[in-house]
Design a protein around this motif. Structure first.
Motif, PDB file in Angstrom:
ATOM      1  N   PHE A   1      -6.242 -16.872   6.598  1.00 47.57           N
ATOM      2  CA  PHE A   1      -4.863 -16.711   5.228  1.00 47.57           C
ATOM      3  C   PHE A   1      -4.757 -15.801   4.496  1.00 47.57           C
ATOM      4  CE2 PHE A   1      -3.558 -21.522   6.930  1.00 47.57           C
ATOM      5  CZ  PHE A   1      -2.610 -20.911   7.517  1.00 47.57           C
ATOM      6  N   GLY A   2      -6.293 -15.835   4.146  1.00 49.16           N
ATOM      7  CA  GLY A   2      -5.975 -15.413   2.778  1.00 49.16           C
ATOM      8  C   GLY A   2      -6.187 -13.202   2.900  1.00 49.16           C
ATOM      9  N   GLY A   3      -6.540 -13.623   4.367  1.00 47.87           N
ATOM     10  CA  GLY A   3      -6.478 -11.724   4.200  1.00 47.87           C
ATOM     11  C   GLY A   3      -4.882 -11.490   4.739  1.00 47.87           C
ATOM     12  N   PHE A   4      -3.940 -11.674   5.816  1.00 46.82           N
ATOM     13  CA  PHE A   4      -3.163 -11.967   5.559  1.00 46.82           C
ATOM     14  C   PHE A   4      -2.126 -11.659   4.528  1.00 46.82           C
ATOM     15  CE2 PHE A   4       1.173 -13.398   6.945  1.00 46.82           C
ATOM     16  CZ  PHE A   4       1.950 -12.150   7.687  1.00 46.82           C
ATOM     17  N   ALA A   5      -2.392 -12.437   3.414  1.00 49.64           N
ATOM     18  CA  ALA A   5      -1.465 -12.491   1.965  1.00 49.64           C
ATOM     19  C   ALA A   5      -2.025 -11.112   0.636  1.00 49.64           C
ATOM     20  CB  ALA A   5      -1.329 -13.686   1.182  1.00 49.64           C
ATOM     21  N   GLN A   6      -3.953 -10.850   1.365  1.00 52.33           N
ATOM     22  CA  GLN A   6      -3.876 -10.002   0.883  1.00 52.33           C
ATOM     23  C   GLN A   6      -3.259  -7.755   1.330  1.00 52.33           C
ATOM     24  OE1 GLN A   6      -8.455  -9.278   1.093  1.00 52.33           O
ATOM     25  NE2 GLN A   6      -8.215 -11.825  -0.106  1.00 52.33           N
ATOM     26  N   ILE A   7      -3.122  -8.037   2.097  1.00 51.35           N
ATOM     27  CA  ILE A   7      -3.009  -7.061   2.898  1.00 51.35           C
ATOM     28  C   ILE A   7      -1.205  -7.131   3.034  1.00 51.35           C
ATOM     29  CG2 ILE A   7      -1.905  -5.915   6.012  1.00 51.35           C
ATOM     30  CD1 ILE A   7      -4.568  -7.523   6.784  1.00 51.35           C
ATOM     31  N   VAL A   8      -0.557  -7.733   2.721  1.00 50.76           N
ATOM     32  CA  VAL A   8       1.163  -7.175   2.045  1.00 50.76           C
ATOM     33  C   VAL A   8       1.035  -6.996   0.847  1.00 50.76           C
ATOM     34  CG1 VAL A   8       3.178  -8.992   1.470  1.00 50.76           C
ATOM     35  CG2 VAL A   8       1.766  -9.260   3.565  1.00 50.76           C
ATOM     36  N   ASP A   9       0.293  -8.031  -0.282  1.00 52.74           N
ATOM     37  CA  ASP A   9       0.432  -7.270  -1.554  1.00 52.74           C
ATOM     38  C   ASP A   9       0.121  -5.596  -1.703  1.00 52.74           C
ATOM     39  OD1 ASP A   9       0.969  -9.437  -2.060  1.00 52.74           O
ATOM     40  OD2 ASP A   9      -0.832 -10.638  -2.648  1.00 52.74           O
ATOM     41  N   ALA A  10      -1.281  -5.819  -0.627  1.00 53.75           N
ATOM     42  CA  ALA A  10      -1.681  -4.137  -0.679  1.00 53.75           C
ATOM     43  C   ALA A  10      -0.324  -2.890  -0.492  1.00 53.75           C
ATOM     44  CB  ALA A  10      -2.411  -3.539   0.218  1.00 53.75           C
ATOM     45  N   ILE A  11       0.029  -3.241   0.363  1.00 52.15           N
ATOM     46  CA  ILE A  11       1.142  -2.437   0.971  1.00 52.15           C
ATOM     47  C   ILE A  11       2.690  -2.583  -0.193  1.00 52.15           C
ATOM     48  CG2 ILE A  11       0.498  -2.479   2.923  1.00 52.15           C
ATOM     49  CD1 ILE A  11       3.051  -3.728   4.273  1.00 52.15           C
ATOM     50  N   GLY A  12       2.309  -3.797  -0.831  1.00 48.18           N
ATOM     51  CA  GLY A  12       3.429  -3.348  -2.197  1.00 48.18           C
ATOM     52  C   GLY A  12       4.950  -4.835  -1.121  1.00 48.18           C
ATOM     53  N   GLY A  13       4.618  -5.167  -0.525  1.00 49.49           N
ATOM     54  CA  GLY A  13       5.294  -6.660  -0.124  1.00 49.49           C
ATOM     55  C   GLY A  13       6.240  -5.864   0.953  1.00 49.49           C
ATOM     56  N   VAL A  14       6.906  -6.364   2.141  1.00 53.95           N
ATOM     57  CA  VAL A  14       7.222  -6.503   3.357  1.00 53.95           C
ATOM     58  C   VAL A  14       8.804  -6.594   3.327  1.00 53.95           C
ATOM     59  CG1 VAL A  14       7.340  -7.008   5.160  1.00 53.95           C
ATOM     60  CG2 VAL A  14       5.311  -6.367   4.729  1.00 53.95           C
ATOM     61  N   GLU A  15       9.591  -5.745   3.210  1.00 58.09           N
ATOM     62  CA  GLU A  15      10.999  -6.123   3.129  1.00 58.09           C
ATOM     63  C   GLU A  15      11.454  -6.782   4.902  1.00 58.09           C
ATOM     64  OE1 GLU A  15      14.133  -3.258   1.335  1.00 58.09           O
ATOM     65  OE2 GLU A  15      15.140  -2.870   3.730  1.00 58.09           O
ATOM     66  N   LEU A  16      12.219  -7.757   4.642  1.00 57.61           N
ATOM     67  CA  LEU A  16      12.647  -8.457   5.394  1.00 57.61           C
ATOM     68  C   LEU A  16      14.504  -8.839   5.349  1.00 57.61           C
ATOM     69  CD1 LEU A  16      10.104 -11.090   5.893  1.00 57.61           C
ATOM     70  CD2 LEU A  16      11.214  -9.171   8.191  1.00 57.61           C
ATOM     71  N   ASP A  17      14.995  -9.272   6.324  1.00 64.47           N
ATOM     72  CA  ASP A  17      16.659  -9.629   6.346  1.00 64.47           C
ATOM     73  C   ASP A  17      16.536 -11.184   6.895  1.00 64.47           C
ATOM     74  OD1 ASP A  17      19.167  -9.871   6.112  1.00 64.47           O
ATOM     75  OD2 ASP A  17      19.661  -8.850   7.483  1.00 64.47           O
ATOM     76  N   ILE A  18      17.073 -12.296   5.974  1.00 65.67           N
ATOM     77  CA  ILE A  18      16.791 -13.853   6.489  1.00 65.67           C
ATOM     78  C   ILE A  18      18.031 -14.056   6.322  1.00 65.67           C
ATOM     79  CG2 ILE A  18      16.459 -16.053   5.716  1.00 65.67           C
ATOM     80  CD1 ILE A  18      13.185 -14.393   4.515  1.00 65.67           C
TER      81      ILE A  18
ATOM     82  N   ASN B   1      -1.071   8.609   0.717  1.00 68.30           N
ATOM     83  CA  ASN B   1      -1.380   7.666  -0.367  1.00 68.30           C
ATOM     84  C   ASN B   1      -2.652   7.677  -0.504  1.00 68.30           C
ATOM     85  OD1 ASN B   1      -1.418   7.153  -2.934  1.00 68.30           O
ATOM     86  ND2 ASN B   1       0.251   6.092  -2.730  1.00 68.30           N
ATOM     87  N   PRO B   2      -3.865   7.357  -1.274  1.00 67.08           N
ATOM     88  CA  PRO B   2      -5.198   6.571  -0.779  1.00 67.08           C
ATOM     89  C   PRO B   2      -4.634   6.130  -1.912  1.00 67.08           C
ATOM     90  CG  PRO B   2      -5.367   8.649  -2.001  1.00 67.08           C
ATOM     91  CD  PRO B   2      -3.888   9.256  -1.292  1.00 67.08           C
ATOM     92  N   PHE B   3      -4.277   5.765  -2.355  1.00 69.87           N
ATOM     93  CA  PHE B   3      -3.873   4.213  -3.799  1.00 69.87           C
ATOM     94  C   PHE B   3      -3.636   3.218  -2.733  1.00 69.87           C
ATOM     95  CE2 PHE B   3      -4.135   8.989  -6.230  1.00 69.87           C
ATOM     96  CZ  PHE B   3      -5.193   8.279  -7.207  1.00 69.87           C
ATOM     97  N   LYS B   4      -2.482   3.588  -1.704  1.00 68.32           N
ATOM     98  CA  LYS B   4      -2.397   2.351  -1.069  1.00 68.32           C
ATOM     99  C   LYS B   4      -2.733   2.032   0.404  1.00 68.32           C
ATOM    100  CE  LYS B   4       2.205   1.310  -0.414  1.00 68.32           C
ATOM    101  NZ  LYS B   4       3.018   1.540   0.036  1.00 68.32           N
ATOM    102  N   LEU B   5      -4.034   3.010   0.902  1.00 67.55           N
ATOM    103  CA  LEU B   5      -4.056   3.249   2.385  1.00 67.55           C
ATOM    104  C   LEU B   5      -5.541   2.429   2.268  1.00 67.55           C
ATOM    105  CD1 LEU B   5      -4.623   4.089   5.091  1.00 67.55           C
ATOM    106  CD2 LEU B   5      -5.642   6.428   4.167  1.00 67.55           C
ATOM    107  N   TYR B   6      -5.967   3.389   1.573  1.00 67.73           N
ATOM    108  CA  TYR B   6      -7.194   1.937   1.220  1.00 67.73           C
ATOM    109  C   TYR B   6      -7.833   0.476   0.940  1.00 67.73           C
ATOM    110  CZ  TYR B   6      -9.959   7.065   1.677  1.00 67.73           C
ATOM    111  OH  TYR B   6     -10.300   8.262   2.674  1.00 67.73           O
ATOM    112  N   PRO B   7      -6.698   0.518  -0.008  1.00 68.12           N
ATOM    113  CA  PRO B   7      -7.044  -1.321  -0.568  1.00 68.12           C
ATOM    114  C   PRO B   7      -6.281  -1.803   0.577  1.00 68.12           C
ATOM    115  CG  PRO B   7      -5.907   0.456  -2.275  1.00 68.12           C
ATOM    116  CD  PRO B   7      -5.997   0.804  -1.367  1.00 68.12           C
TER     117      PRO B   7
END
Length: 438
Positions: free
Chosen positions: A275-292, A357-363
């Motif tokens: 759970f924790g890793g999943f949420a961290q990945i999403v936050d690291a890339i700045g969120g995921v856009e979805l059409d609900i 972008n290393p500021f997004k890739l590495y996180p």
């Protein structure tokens, strides 16, 4: 008749009959020394007949005394002058001269134009070396962070491998590394241990990737297996249970054994994220856009979504993929949302804006790799292949589906064995999947 005193002749005077001692009626030149006259070395040529000196500086030879004063000796040298080489001649005065072979002068000549082609080549070479160094360093850094805890060599009686590569992707409800505040924020609860919250088979083959969700409530048979910790063999007794119970009973190795036994599909690699890793990945890339397409709410997962396009952060994304009580088809609808979200996550992460972008890739890599659990034979290259195959599911050539279901036992979902067999054959042969989930 010899005009010279006894013992003297013309040869002693170098053919010059002028001067003292001449018996000729020719006039004498002025004398430098009136009485003493010293003989010069025999065969000494006159100054006017001497050969030019070689082209290098040396001292002017000292003249023997005894001569009448006459024209001064000229060796052809000027010690204050440096001659240029090559095409350029010397330039008198001040010791200025051209360099060897350059046809010009050291002082006063224009500077040579810079060689831009050479500079560009050197710059490009340096850039290539730097990029290679950073890339290689990043690869080994990321590879060292993978947790290779799953040993698939412990899985027994495995089916034969087919064409392509099959990944078993598992989302667990592990709360490892999460604080009490994190658990409350993400609505995960505080249950001990970990269970599978979602399971998918990703097939990466020649006819495009195929993503098949395995509902956690699927009714499956637990086969004979070797305990991952004890090493003891446990015989199968025809016992059936929910698929996620296999993971809870003996971990990833038994889950792989159970999936292979009930499908006949060989699993090449295992990937798990909590759970924790999943949420961290999403936050690291700045969120995921979805059409609900339709609004829904679920107090158990914390979901509260409106219809339409929106960008989900880590907390919202976890709620989205965990929600099942808000849907009529429960777990089957949840697996569809999981497929949709993972495809969007991969599609938005594998972009130049993230990779370059290393500021997004590495996180992003740090957040994901710290929480991933993979099999011992999984390389970073294999993980990258899986990631891009996941992205390809939404690229037009990919297919996403649930495992075909024929009914229910009242609580567990029963697979359609005929369709499952056909699906596995198509995957093993890298054929286009024509089997439907319904």
């Amino acid at each position: 008749m010899n005009d010279w005193p006894e013992g003297w002749n013309d040869d002693n005077r170098g053919g010059n009959r002028y001067g003292q001692g001449s018996a000729s009626d020719r006039p004498e030149s002025a004398r430098a020394m009136p009485h003493v006259q010293r003989p010069v070395p025999p065969q000494q040529p006159a100054p006017s007949q001497r050969r030019p000196a070689p082209p290098r500086q040396r001292q002017v030879p000292q003249q023997p005394g005894g001569y009448d004063e006459g024209p001064q000796y000229d060796s052809g040298y000027n010690t204050g002058q440096v001659y240029g080489g090559g095409n350029g001649g010397g330039r008198g005065g001040g010791g200025q001269g051209g360099g060897p072979g350059d046809g010009g002068y050291v002082q006063g000549r224009p500077a040579a134009a810079p060689d831009w082609r050479r500079r560009i080549k050197i710059g490009a070479l340096v850039l290539v070396v730097v990029v290679l160094g950073v890339s290689i360093g990043t690869y080994f850094w990321a590879d060292s962070k993978l947790k290779r805890d799953v040993d698939l060599s412990k899985v027994i009686e495995r089916p034969k491998s087919g064409d392509g590569t099959n990944y078993l992707i598992v989302g667990s409800d592990s709360r490892e590394g999460m604080t009490a505040e994190d658990k409350k924020k993400l609505h995960t609860g505080s249950a001990e241990g970990k269970r599978t919250d979602s399971m998918m088979i990703l097939h990466d083959g020649g006819d495009g990737p195929t993503l098949v969700s395995l509902p956690r409530d699927s009714n499956v048979e637990i086969p004979s297996f070797v305990g991952s910790e004890s090493g003891k063999k446990y015989e199968g007794k025809g016992r059936t249970t929910k698929l996620n119970a296999a993971y809870a009973e003996d971990g990833p190795e038994l889950l792989v054994r159970t999936v292979e036994f009930n499908t006949g599909l060989h699993i090449d690699h295992y990937v798990e994220i909590g759970f924790g890793g999943f949420a961290q990945i999403v936050d690291a890339i700045g969120g995921v856009e979805l059409d609900i397409p339709k609004a829904f709410k679920d107090k158990n997962s914390g979901a509260d979504f409106k219809a339409g396009k929106q960008t989900l952060n880590g907390e919202e994304s976890l709620a989205f993929v965990r929600t099942r009580y808000a849907f009529a088809a429960s777990d089957l609808d949840r697996t569809k949302n999981q497929q949709k979200f993972l495809a969007a996550l991969a599609n938005q992460t594998a972009t130049p804006s993230t990779i370059l972008n290393p500021f997004k890739l590495y996180p992003t890599m740090g957040a994901g790799l710290d929480t991933l659990v993979v099999d011992k034979d999984m390389s970073l290259w294999d993980l990258g292949q899986m990631f891009f195959a996941m992205k390809g599911v939404t690229g037009g050539d990919g297919t996403s589906m649930n495992m075909p279901i024929s009914g229910s036992t009242g609580g567990n979902l029963v697979w359609d064995k005929a369709k499952v067999k056909q699906l596995v054959e198509q995957l093993n042969n890298n054929e286009k999947v024509t089997v439907s989930s319904n």
